[in-house]
Design an enzyme around this catalytic site. Structure first.
Site, mmCIF file in Angstrom:
data_model
loop_
_atom_site.group_PDB
_atom_site.id
_atom_site.type_symbol
_atom_site.label_atom_id
_atom_site.label_comp_id
_atom_site.label_asym_id
_atom_site.label_seq_id
_atom_site.Cartn_x
_atom_site.Cartn_y
_atom_site.Cartn_z
ATOM 1 N N HIS A 53 93.784 25.885 45.266
ATOM 2 C CA HIS A 53 92.890 25.572 46.379
ATOM 3 C C HIS A 53 91.507 25.273 45.813
ATOM 4 O O HIS A 53 91.114 25.807 44.770
ATOM 5 C CB HIS A 53 92.807 26.746 47.345
ATOM 6 C CG HIS A 53 93.992 26.844 48.255
ATOM 7 N ND1 HIS A 53 93.932 27.510 49.452
ATOM 8 C CD2 HIS A 53 95.249 26.378 48.144
ATOM 9 C CE1 HIS A 53 95.109 27.449 50.044
ATOM 10 N NE2 HIS A 53 95.933 26.768 49.268
ATOM 11 N N GLU A 55 88.522 26.183 46.639
ATOM 12 C CA GLU A 55 87.604 27.318 46.466
ATOM 13 C C GLU A 55 87.945 28.116 45.203
ATOM 14 O O GLU A 55 87.052 28.531 44.470
ATOM 15 C CB GLU A 55 87.650 28.229 47.697
ATOM 16 C CG GLU A 55 87.169 27.566 48.972
ATOM 17 C CD GLU A 55 88.260 26.841 49.750
ATOM 18 O OE1 GLU A 55 88.011 26.493 50.913
ATOM 19 O OE2 GLU A 55 89.369 26.615 49.208
ATOM 20 N N CYS A 83 90.675 29.946 53.245
ATOM 21 C CA CYS A 83 91.879 30.591 53.782
ATOM 22 C C CYS A 83 91.898 32.068 53.379
ATOM 23 O O CYS A 83 91.014 32.548 52.665
ATOM 24 C CB CYS A 83 93.134 29.876 53.271
ATOM 25 S SG CYS A 83 93.482 30.194 51.528
#
Length: 154
Positions: A53, A55, A83
């Protein structure tokens, strides 16, 4: 800190790169003292590795660049709300502030029923990060629409 839009526009450019490879349009950066210390481009779908992801990759990039000691004073910018998985990482590293464009209600670390970004009952996490949402939201939603179009053609 300089304008949030400047950093969100950088995230949007990273998100466009993710989209060109068939990934959800998520781009993320970490900023410390008005300097970008880490960048991440969503690549979970194209790589087959769910942990890729944007991030997470931005944090890994900041760590690789030698910024471990300032993560707790940094601001994370992302096109999307982090998330649950990314939120755990954010809390672990005590990132001070999160700025994002659009919410992800079912799995978001703030907007879902699993409010990891808001939890204050886990001793090692300390204070919850400050959160600002809706920054360049329309631009982020347009990218989501393009991703939905891409998925409909699969």
């Amino acid at each position: 800190m300089e304008s949030y839009n400047k950093y969100m526009l950088e995230c949007i450019e990273l998100a466009k790169q993710a989209l060109t490879k068939g990934n959800p349009p998520v781009g993320s950066i970490l900023v410390f003292e008005d300097k970008i210390i880490g960048r991440g481009i969503e690549s979970g779908k194209s790589s087959g590795d769910i942990t890729k992801h944007a991030e997470i990759l931005a944090v890994k990039d900041a760590l690789k660049n030698g910024y471990r000691e300032v993560l707790d004073q940094s601001v994370m910018f992302s096109t999307h709300e982090p998330c649950i998985m990314c939120s755990y990482l954010i809390r672990h590293h005590k990132i001070a502030k999160i700025v994002f464009g659009v919410s992800v209600p079912f799995v978001g670390g703030q907007s879902s029923e699993f409010k990891i970004l808001e939890a204050e009952n886990i001793p090692k996490w300390g204070r919850k990060p400050e959160i600002e949402s809706g920054i360049l939201q329309n631009e982020c939603e347009i990218l989501n629409e393009k991703f939905a179009e891409y998925l409909s053609k699969q």
